[in-house]
Design a protein around this motif. Structure first.
Motif, PDB file in Angstrom:
ATOM      1  N   GLY A  38       0.792  -1.219   0.000  1.00 57.98           N
ATOM      2  CA  GLY A  38       0.000   0.000   0.000  1.00 57.98           C
ATOM      3  C   GLY A  38       0.828   1.274   0.000  1.00 57.98           C
ATOM      4  O   GLY A  38       0.301   2.359  -0.283  1.00 57.98           O
ATOM      5  N   ILE A  39       2.136   1.162   0.330  1.00 61.38           N
ATOM      6  CA  ILE A  39       2.985   2.357   0.361  1.00 61.38           C
ATOM      7  C   ILE A  39       4.213   2.172  -0.528  1.00 61.38           C
ATOM      8  O   ILE A  39       5.275   2.745  -0.268  1.00 61.38           O
ATOM      9  N   HIS A  40       4.062   1.381  -1.575  1.00 65.73           N
ATOM     10  CA  HIS A  40       5.207   1.031  -2.432  1.00 65.73           C
ATOM     11  C   HIS A  40       5.968   2.262  -2.923  1.00 65.73           C
ATOM     12  O   HIS A  40       7.212   2.259  -2.943  1.00 65.73           O
ATOM     13  N   THR A  41       5.281   3.294  -3.318  1.00 64.59           N
ATOM     14  CA  THR A  41       5.948   4.480  -3.852  1.00 64.59           C
ATOM     15  C   THR A  41       6.468   5.403  -2.760  1.00 64.59           C
ATOM     16  O   THR A  41       7.140   6.393  -3.046  1.00 64.59           O
ATOM     17  N   ARG A  42       6.161   5.074  -1.485  1.00 66.67           N
ATOM     18  CA  ARG A  42       6.567   5.933  -0.375  1.00 66.67           C
ATOM     19  C   ARG A  42       7.347   5.170   0.696  1.00 66.67           C
ATOM     20  O   ARG A  42       7.430   5.613   1.841  1.00 66.67           O
ATOM     21  N   LEU A  43       7.918   4.043   0.322  1.00 70.40           N
ATOM     22  CA  LEU A  43       8.579   3.187   1.304  1.00 70.40           C
ATOM     23  C   LEU A  43       9.693   3.909   2.062  1.00 70.40           C
ATOM     24  O   LEU A  43       9.777   3.818   3.296  1.00 70.40           O
ATOM     25  N   ARG A  44      10.551   4.600   1.353  1.00 72.65           N
ATOM     26  CA  ARG A  44      11.649   5.305   2.019  1.00 72.65           C
ATOM     27  C   ARG A  44      11.123   6.403   2.939  1.00 72.65           C
ATOM     28  O   ARG A  44      11.604   6.562   4.063  1.00 72.65           O
TER      29      ARG A  44
END
Length: 270
Positions: free
Chosen positions: A53-59
């Motif tokens: 659900g947060i693949h693009t915001r992992l970092r």
């Protein structure tokens, strides 16, 4: 003869995986993970469709550890082949075995990745017949059933593969001299700016937070080297081999860092 795996089969394909790395593997709260999760428990960010659900915001969300992990295609192999597309939610009785088998297949796929790369190294051509046999043998092991995989001695297979990869490495690197044998060396925080590391043996070296900016790493063996927070700005990794995308993702580089053709510049490098 077992059919050789296509390059795409040795890269993670989340669309065809049951989120196995997000469930089977444990992680502890640290600089790499925002929370602690035990093995076998789904990550809170795993959605019903098995996507993050947060693949693009992992970092940004404190999960940089996820961005430097690759199953080498083991996730889709276990999901679609070993367990015949039957996921652990639909068949919860398969979950313990599926989660136990996944790390085994992941290790085998990692070996396949390195053997496949060795087969593309021209100086290692004298070893290609042996490498093909070992590749086919390893691929056949990945196709075993769940019970056989669970009982498999992966360490024995790793030893066989490693012995041949060492020979391949020697052929590719040539004879760079004893000073460039940094195998397993503790180089954490080392100042190696603009160092001439052509043909160096950096297998398993600890290069965490080391300064390799502007360094010449052409034809260096980087298998298993820890590149977390390593400064590769302006470094030349052309022809560096046994280097994986997760290793690059863990490092820091810039727009002029030169990379092997098969790898891509991480988005966070800018």
């Amino acid at each position: 003869m077992t059919e050789a795996p296509a390059p795409a089969a040795l890269r993670g394909d989340c669309a065809n995986c049951f989120g196995l790395c997000c469930v089977a593997l444990p992680f502890a709260v640290s600089a790499d993970f925002a929370v602690t999760k035990p093995a076998g428990k789904p990550c809170a960010n795993l959605q019903q469709d098995f996507r993050c659900g947060i693949h693009t915001r992992l970092r940004d969300q404190g999960f940089s550890g996820c961005t430097v992990y690759d199953c080498f295609g083991a996730g889709q192999k276990v999901s679609q082949v070993t367990f015949g597309s039957k996921d652990w939610r639909q068949a919860p009785d398969t979950a313990p075995q599926m989660f136990g088998v996944f790390p085994v297949v992941r290790q085998l796929h990692e070996l396949l990745f390195y053997v496949t790369e060795a087969l593309a190294l021209e100086p290692a051509r004298p070893l290609h017949p042996e490498l093909r046999l070992l590749r086919d043998e390893t691929e056949a092991l990945t196709l075993l059933g769940p019970d056989a995989l669970a009982a498999l001695d992966v360490g024995a297979q790793r030893q066989k593969v490693n012995a041949l990869l060492l020979k391949a490495s020697s052929l590719v690197r040539g004879n760079p001299g004893k000073k460039k044998n940094r195998r397993g060396a503790d180089l954490m925080g080392a100042r190696l700016r603009k160092a001439d590391l052509r043909g160096a043996d950096l297998r398993g070296a600890y290069l965490i937070a080391a300064d390799l900016s502007g360094a010449d790493l052409r034809t260096a063996d980087l298998i298993g080297a820890d590149l977390r927070d390593t400064n590769l700005a302006g470094a030349d990794l052309t022809g560096a081999f046994f280097l994986t995308q997760p290793q690059l993702n863990a490092a820091r580089g810039d727009s002029v860092t030169k990379l092997p053709k098969a790898l891509v510049r991480p988005a966070h490098w800018g």
